[in-house]
Design a protein around this motif. Structure first.
Motif, PDB file in Angstrom:
ATOM      1  N   ASN A 130       0.829  -1.199   0.000  1.00 47.07           N
ATOM      2  CA  ASN A 130       0.000   0.000   0.000  1.00 47.07           C
ATOM      3  C   ASN A 130       0.870   1.258   0.000  1.00 47.07           C
ATOM      4  O   ASN A 130       0.714   2.131  -0.859  1.00 47.07           O
ATOM      5  CB  ASN A 130      -0.934  -0.009   1.209  1.00 47.07           C
ATOM      6  CG  ASN A 130      -1.886   1.160   1.229  1.00 47.07           C
ATOM      7  OD1 ASN A 130      -2.578   1.414   0.264  1.00 47.07           O
ATOM      8  ND2 ASN A 130      -1.900   1.874   2.342  1.00 47.07           N
ATOM      9  N   VAL A 131       1.775   1.345   0.954  1.00 46.94           N
ATOM     10  CA  VAL A 131       2.599   2.553   1.103  1.00 46.94           C
ATOM     11  C   VAL A 131       3.518   2.725  -0.105  1.00 46.94           C
ATOM     12  O   VAL A 131       3.598   3.813  -0.685  1.00 46.94           O
ATOM     13  CB  VAL A 131       3.402   2.505   2.424  1.00 46.94           C
ATOM     14  CG1 VAL A 131       4.361   3.676   2.517  1.00 46.94           C
ATOM     15  CG2 VAL A 131       2.452   2.503   3.623  1.00 46.94           C
ATOM     16  N   ALA A 132       4.191   1.655  -0.504  1.00 41.37           N
ATOM     17  CA  ALA A 132       5.117   1.752  -1.640  1.00 41.37           C
ATOM     18  C   ALA A 132       4.372   2.028  -2.947  1.00 41.37           C
ATOM     19  O   ALA A 132       4.832   2.844  -3.771  1.00 41.37           O
ATOM     20  CB  ALA A 132       5.928   0.464  -1.762  1.00 41.37           C
ATOM     21  N   GLY A 133       3.232   1.378  -3.144  1.00 40.98           N
ATOM     22  CA  GLY A 133       2.474   1.573  -4.375  1.00 40.98           C
ATOM     23  C   GLY A 133       1.988   2.999  -4.542  1.00 40.98           C
ATOM     24  O   GLY A 133       2.152   3.610  -5.606  1.00 40.98           O
ATOM     25  N   TYR A 134       1.418   3.553  -3.486  1.00 38.41           N
ATOM     26  CA  TYR A 134       0.932   4.930  -3.589  1.00 38.41           C
ATOM     27  C   TYR A 134       2.070   5.943  -3.550  1.00 38.41           C
ATOM     28  O   TYR A 134       1.949   7.029  -4.125  1.00 38.41           O
ATOM     29  CB  TYR A 134      -0.143   5.209  -2.540  1.00 38.41           C
ATOM     30  CG  TYR A 134      -1.448   4.561  -2.938  1.00 38.41           C
ATOM     31  CD1 TYR A 134      -2.187   5.058  -4.000  1.00 38.41           C
ATOM     32  CD2 TYR A 134      -1.914   3.425  -2.303  1.00 38.41           C
ATOM     33  CE1 TYR A 134      -3.362   4.456  -4.407  1.00 38.41           C
ATOM     34  CE2 TYR A 134      -3.086   2.807  -2.691  1.00 38.41           C
ATOM     35  CZ  TYR A 134      -3.807   3.325  -3.753  1.00 38.41           C
ATOM     36  OH  TYR A 134      -4.961   2.716  -4.159  1.00 38.41           O
ATOM     37  N   PHE A 135       3.188   5.600  -2.933  1.00 39.25           N
ATOM     38  CA  PHE A 135       4.370   6.455  -3.006  1.00 39.25           C
ATOM     39  C   PHE A 135       4.833   6.561  -4.455  1.00 39.25           C
ATOM     40  O   PHE A 135       5.060   7.662  -4.961  1.00 39.25           O
ATOM     41  CB  PHE A 135       5.497   5.898  -2.119  1.00 39.25           C
ATOM     42  CG  PHE A 135       6.792   6.643  -2.292  1.00 39.25           C
ATOM     43  CD1 PHE A 135       7.015   7.832  -1.611  1.00 39.25           C
ATOM     44  CD2 PHE A 135       7.770   6.171  -3.144  1.00 39.25           C
ATOM     45  CE1 PHE A 135       8.203   8.539  -1.788  1.00 39.25           C
ATOM     46  CE2 PHE A 135       8.956   6.861  -3.325  1.00 39.25           C
ATOM     47  CZ  PHE A 135       9.174   8.046  -2.652  1.00 39.25           C
TER      48      PHE A 135
ATOM     49  N   ALA B 281       5.432  13.201   1.342  1.00 42.48           N
ATOM     50  CA  ALA B 281       4.454  13.773   2.271  1.00 42.48           C
ATOM     51  C   ALA B 281       3.266  12.848   2.483  1.00 42.48           C
ATOM     52  O   ALA B 281       2.611  12.895   3.533  1.00 42.48           O
ATOM     53  CB  ALA B 281       3.972  15.129   1.756  1.00 42.48           C
ATOM     54  N   GLY B 282       2.975  11.975   1.519  1.00 39.42           N
ATOM     55  CA  GLY B 282       1.843  11.059   1.642  1.00 39.42           C
ATOM     56  C   GLY B 282       2.131   9.818   2.465  1.00 39.42           C
ATOM     57  O   GLY B 282       1.205   9.099   2.856  1.00 39.42           O
ATOM     58  N   ILE B 283       3.401   9.549   2.747  1.00 38.82           N
ATOM     59  CA  ILE B 283       3.760   8.327   3.476  1.00 38.82           C
ATOM     60  C   ILE B 283       3.084   8.241   4.846  1.00 38.82           C
ATOM     61  O   ILE B 283       2.513   7.196   5.172  1.00 38.82           O
ATOM     62  CB  ILE B 283       5.291   8.174   3.575  1.00 38.82           C
ATOM     63  CG1 ILE B 283       5.866   7.867   2.193  1.00 38.82           C
ATOM     64  CG2 ILE B 283       5.676   7.079   4.572  1.00 38.82           C
ATOM     65  CD1 ILE B 283       7.386   7.860   2.137  1.00 38.82           C
ATOM     66  N   PRO B 284       3.129   9.295   5.682  1.00 41.16           N
ATOM     67  CA  PRO B 284       2.496   9.160   7.008  1.00 41.16           C
ATOM     68  C   PRO B 284       1.010   8.815   6.944  1.00 41.16           C
ATOM     69  O   PRO B 284       0.532   7.978   7.715  1.00 41.16           O
ATOM     70  CB  PRO B 284       2.714  10.535   7.656  1.00 41.16           C
ATOM     71  CG  PRO B 284       3.897  11.098   6.952  1.00 41.16           C
ATOM     72  CD  PRO B 284       3.815  10.575   5.546  1.00 41.16           C
ATOM     73  N   LEU B 285       0.291   9.420   6.034  1.00 36.91           N
ATOM     74  CA  LEU B 285      -1.139   9.137   5.911  1.00 36.91           C
ATOM     75  C   LEU B 285      -1.369   7.692   5.473  1.00 36.91           C
ATOM     76  O   LEU B 285      -2.260   7.013   6.005  1.00 36.91           O
ATOM     77  CB  LEU B 285      -1.802  10.099   4.932  1.00 36.91           C
ATOM     78  CG  LEU B 285      -3.320  10.021   4.842  1.00 36.91           C
ATOM     79  CD1 LEU B 285      -3.968  10.323   6.183  1.00 36.91           C
ATOM     80  CD2 LEU B 285      -3.830  10.992   3.793  1.00 36.91           C
ATOM     81  N   ASN B 286      -0.567   7.200   4.553  1.00 35.82           N
ATOM     82  CA  ASN B 286      -0.701   5.805   4.123  1.00 35.82           C
ATOM     83  C   ASN B 286      -0.312   4.837   5.240  1.00 35.82           C
ATOM     84  O   ASN B 286      -0.878   3.752   5.346  1.00 35.82           O
ATOM     85  CB  ASN B 286       0.112   5.555   2.858  1.00 35.82           C
ATOM     86  CG  ASN B 286      -0.558   6.135   1.629  1.00 35.82           C
ATOM     87  OD1 ASN B 286      -1.761   6.015   1.461  1.00 35.82           O
ATOM     88  ND2 ASN B 286       0.209   6.791   0.791  1.00 35.82           N
ATOM     89  N   LEU B 287       0.635   5.218   6.071  1.00 32.76           N
ATOM     90  CA  LEU B 287       0.992   4.384   7.229  1.00 32.76           C
ATOM     91  C   LEU B 287      -0.159   4.344   8.237  1.00 32.76           C
ATOM     92  O   LEU B 287      -0.464   3.284   8.795  1.00 32.76           O
ATOM     93  CB  LEU B 287       2.270   4.898   7.896  1.00 32.76           C
ATOM     94  CG  LEU B 287       3.568   4.641   7.132  1.00 32.76           C
ATOM     95  CD1 LEU B 287       4.722   5.396   7.789  1.00 32.76           C
ATOM     96  CD2 LEU B 287       3.859   3.155   7.061  1.00 32.76           C
ATOM     97  N   ILE B 288      -0.798   5.493   8.462  1.00 31.51           N
ATOM     98  CA  ILE B 288      -1.956   5.540   9.364  1.00 31.51           C
ATOM     99  C   ILE B 288      -3.079   4.667   8.812  1.00 31.51           C
ATOM    100  O   ILE B 288      -3.690   3.876   9.543  1.00 31.51           O
ATOM    101  CB  ILE B 288      -2.441   6.997   9.570  1.00 31.51           C
ATOM    102  CG1 ILE B 288      -1.406   7.788  10.362  1.00 31.51           C
ATOM    103  CG2 ILE B 288      -3.802   7.032  10.251  1.00 31.51           C
ATOM    104  CD1 ILE B 288      -1.651   9.291  10.368  1.00 31.51           C
TER     105      ILE B 288
END
Length: 166
Positions: free
Chosen positions: A115-120, A134-141
């Motif tokens: 999820n995190v890597a794909g959207y990154f 900047a999107g990594i923290p939200l995807n981690l949450i």
């Protein structure tokens, strides 16, 4: 088509609708990113459904949500692939009736990484490296909330599914 296949298609269709709804109504929106509980529902689909059906429900539900949200339309192809890979991973590691705790944790960690890597990668291609980071923290949450939802409900889903899925 056999009785079992029809039953699986119906259950997959219900999960597709649940994923669509839980992705469309995000609980947290920041800039061009949003977090939702749909990933938790994807993981729960993997408890009940064989991999092809769970992958179909995850991919279709998430991609359709992006399409229906309008502003997220460019993300639909990425969501189709990313959510399908997440479902495949969870089905392989934590699907079925007897998934041990370590397999569940490994499945959740790998699906979260996807999820995190794909959207990154998608954000990097569309918006650049700064926005992607900047999107990594939200995807981690989002991944943590999905894992918590799965862990809280998977036993109940496994027990209840036994009545309907043979």
């Amino acid at each position: 088509m056999g009785k079992t296949n029809v039953r699986m298609l119906v259950i997959a269709s219900v999960f597709t609708a649940m994923i669509l709804l839980t992705v469309m109504f995000p609980f947290l929106r920041i800039l061009n990113e949003y977090a939702h509980i749909g990933d938790g529902v994807i993981y729960l689909a993997c408890v009940i459904l064989p991999a092809p059906y769970a992958i179909l429900a995850a991919s279709a539900g998430a991609a359709l949500a992006d399409i229906f949200l309008g502003a997220m339309l460019p993300w639909a192809p990425m969501s189709l692939v990313i959510k399908g890979l997440m479902a495949y991973t969870m089905c392989r590691l934590a699907g079925g009736k007897q998934a041990g705790p370590w397999r569940m944790v490994l499945g959740l960690l790998l699906a979260s990484f996807i999820n995190v890597a794909g959207y990154f990668l998608g954000s990097w291609l569309v918006y650049g490296l700064g926005a992607a980071a900047a999107g990594i923290p939200l995807n981690l949450i989002q991944s943590a909330v999905a894992a918590a939802l799965y862990l809280a409900l998977q036993k109940l889903v496994r027990r209840t599914a036994g009545k309907y899925v043979k």
